[in-house]
Design a protein around this motif. Sequence first.
Motif, PDB file in Angstrom:
ATOM      1  N   GLU A 116      -9.122 -31.610   5.040  1.00 13.53           N
ATOM      2  CA  GLU A 116      -7.670 -31.534   4.992  1.00 13.53           C
ATOM      3  C   GLU A 116      -7.291 -30.769   3.741  1.00 13.53           C
ATOM      4  N   ILE A 117      -6.480 -29.751   3.915  1.00 16.38           N
ATOM      5  CA  ILE A 117      -6.035 -28.948   2.778  1.00 16.38           C
ATOM      6  C   ILE A 117      -4.627 -29.401   2.428  1.00 16.38           C
ATOM      7  N   SER A 118      -4.421 -29.743   1.168  1.00 11.86           N
ATOM      8  CA  SER A 118      -3.124 -30.239   0.720  1.00 11.86           C
ATOM      9  C   SER A 118      -2.060 -29.144   0.830  1.00 11.86           C
ATOM     10  N   GLU A 119      -0.823 -29.558   0.722  1.00 15.59           N
ATOM     11  CA  GLU A 119       0.279 -28.603   0.791  1.00 15.59           C
ATOM     12  C   GLU A 119       0.207 -27.622  -0.384  1.00 15.59           C
ATOM     13  N   VAL A 120      -0.193 -28.120  -1.542  1.00 14.28           N
ATOM     14  CA  VAL A 120      -0.350 -27.248  -2.716  1.00 14.28           C
ATOM     15  C   VAL A 120      -1.434 -26.205  -2.450  1.00 14.28           C
ATOM     16  N   GLY A 121      -2.535 -26.643  -1.848  1.00 16.55           N
ATOM     17  CA  GLY A 121      -3.618 -25.717  -1.517  1.00 16.55           C
ATOM     18  C   GLY A 121      -3.188 -24.678  -0.500  1.00 16.55           C
ATOM     19  N   GLN A 122      -2.393 -25.098   0.478  1.00 15.32           N
ATOM     20  CA  GLN A 122      -1.903 -24.155   1.482  1.00 15.32           C
ATOM     21  C   GLN A 122      -0.956 -23.147   0.849  1.00 15.32           C
ATOM     22  N   ASN A 123      -0.073 -23.629  -0.036  1.00 12.97           N
ATOM     23  CA  ASN A 123       0.851 -22.715  -0.728  1.00 12.97           C
ATOM     24  C   ASN A 123       0.088 -21.717  -1.586  1.00 12.97           C
ATOM     25  N   PHE A 124      -0.935 -22.207  -2.287  1.00 12.78           N
ATOM     26  CA  PHE A 124      -1.751 -21.322  -3.118  1.00 12.78           C
ATOM     27  C   PHE A 124      -2.427 -20.257  -2.258  1.00 12.78           C
ATOM     28  N   SER A 125      -2.938 -20.663  -1.123  1.00 15.34           N
ATOM     29  CA  SER A 125      -3.609 -19.723  -0.230  1.00 15.34           C
ATOM     30  C   SER A 125      -2.634 -18.654   0.269  1.00 15.34           C
ATOM     31  N   GLU A 126      -1.412 -19.068   0.606  1.00 15.56           N
ATOM     32  CA  GLU A 126      -0.412 -18.107   1.074  1.00 15.56           C
ATOM     33  C   GLU A 126      -0.037 -17.119  -0.034  1.00 15.56           C
ATOM     34  N   MET A 127       0.150 -17.637  -1.257  1.00 16.89           N
ATOM     35  CA  MET A 127       0.495 -16.743  -2.375  1.00 16.89           C
ATOM     36  C   MET A 127      -0.646 -15.779  -2.676  1.00 16.89           C
ATOM     37  N   LEU A 128      -1.870 -16.275  -2.609  1.00 16.51           N
ATOM     38  CA  LEU A 128      -3.021 -15.415  -2.864  1.00 16.51           C
ATOM     39  C   LEU A 128      -3.101 -14.305  -1.824  1.00 16.51           C
ATOM     40  N   GLN A 129      -2.828 -14.637  -0.574  1.00 14.61           N
ATOM     41  CA  GLN A 129      -2.852 -13.632   0.490  1.00 14.61           C
ATOM     42  C   GLN A 129      -1.777 -12.574   0.254  1.00 14.61           C
ATOM     43  N   LYS A 130      -0.573 -13.008  -0.171  1.00 13.59           N
ATOM     44  CA  LYS A 130       0.504 -12.052  -0.445  1.00 13.59           C
ATOM     45  C   LYS A 130       0.139 -11.133  -1.607  1.00 13.59           C
ATOM     46  N   LEU A 131      -0.505 -11.698  -2.635  1.00  9.69           N
ATOM     47  CA  LEU A 131      -0.931 -10.875  -3.760  1.00  9.69           C
ATOM     48  C   LEU A 131      -1.975  -9.847  -3.349  1.00  9.69           C
ATOM     49  N   ARG A 132      -2.847 -10.233  -2.449  1.00  9.87           N
ATOM     50  CA  ARG A 132      -3.875  -9.291  -1.985  1.00  9.87           C
ATOM     51  C   ARG A 132      -3.276  -8.156  -1.173  1.00  9.87           C
ATOM     52  N   GLU A 133      -2.131  -8.403  -0.547  1.00  8.69           N
ATOM     53  CA  GLU A 133      -1.482  -7.372   0.262  1.00  8.69           C
ATOM     54  C   GLU A 133      -0.711  -6.371  -0.594  1.00  8.69           C
ATOM     55  N   GLU A 134      -0.353  -6.764  -1.814  1.00  5.74           N
ATOM     56  CA  GLU A 134       0.384  -5.877  -2.711  1.00  5.74           C
ATOM     57  C   GLU A 134      -0.532  -4.768  -3.226  1.00  5.74           C
ATOM     58  N   PRO A 135       0.009  -3.601  -3.435  1.00  4.55           N
ATOM     59  CA  PRO A 135      -0.814  -2.526  -4.003  1.00  4.55           C
ATOM     60  C   PRO A 135      -1.143  -2.832  -5.457  1.00  4.55           C
ATOM     61  N   GLU A 136      -2.267  -2.338  -5.920  1.00  5.45           N
ATOM     62  CA  GLU A 136      -2.681  -2.578  -7.298  1.00  5.45           C
ATOM     63  C   GLU A 136      -1.838  -1.783  -8.279  1.00  5.45           C
ATOM     64  N   VAL A 137      -1.315  -0.658  -7.856  1.00  6.67           N
ATOM     65  CA  VAL A 137      -0.515   0.203  -8.715  1.00  6.67           C
ATOM     66  C   VAL A 137       0.926   0.154  -8.228  1.00  6.67           C
ATOM     67  N   ARG A 138       1.846  -0.140  -9.143  1.00 16.78           N
ATOM     68  CA  ARG A 138       3.274  -0.147  -8.795  1.00 16.78           C
ATOM     69  C   ARG A 138       3.826   1.246  -9.042  1.00 16.78           C
ATOM     70  N   GLN A 139       3.728   2.057  -8.004  1.00 17.85           N
ATOM     71  CA  GLN A 139       4.115   3.460  -8.114  1.00 17.85           C
ATOM     72  C   GLN A 139       5.579   3.616  -8.500  1.00 17.85           C
ATOM     73  N   ASP A 140       6.441   2.706  -8.073  1.00 19.27           N
ATOM     74  CA  ASP A 140       7.855   2.808  -8.422  1.00 19.27           C
ATOM     75  C   ASP A 140       8.065   2.717  -9.937  1.00 19.27           C
TER      76      ASP A 140
END
Length: 92
Positions: free
Chosen positions: A38-62
Amino acid sequence: MIINNSIQSVSSLYGTSQAASSYRARSKAPESTSDAVEISEVGQNFSEMLQKLREEPEVRQDKIDYYAKAIADGTYQVSAENIAAAMLGQRI
């Protein structure tokens, strides 16, 4: 060297060891349980945030474009106080 006493000591230890191992074998009866995770709600939130960070580009071209344009136009200004603080490793 007394051999008889040594043999008796060894044989008595051997008998004790066999009794203990047979007791251990009986006590390790297989249990019929299934594993669950069972993954806690905190763990699920962390996983979602980590996934969003991985989707962001490494360089902020703007940001690169903004500062490059400001430097090229001569409109980029940094205060001497900020430069001195950065050189001293302090944050303002």
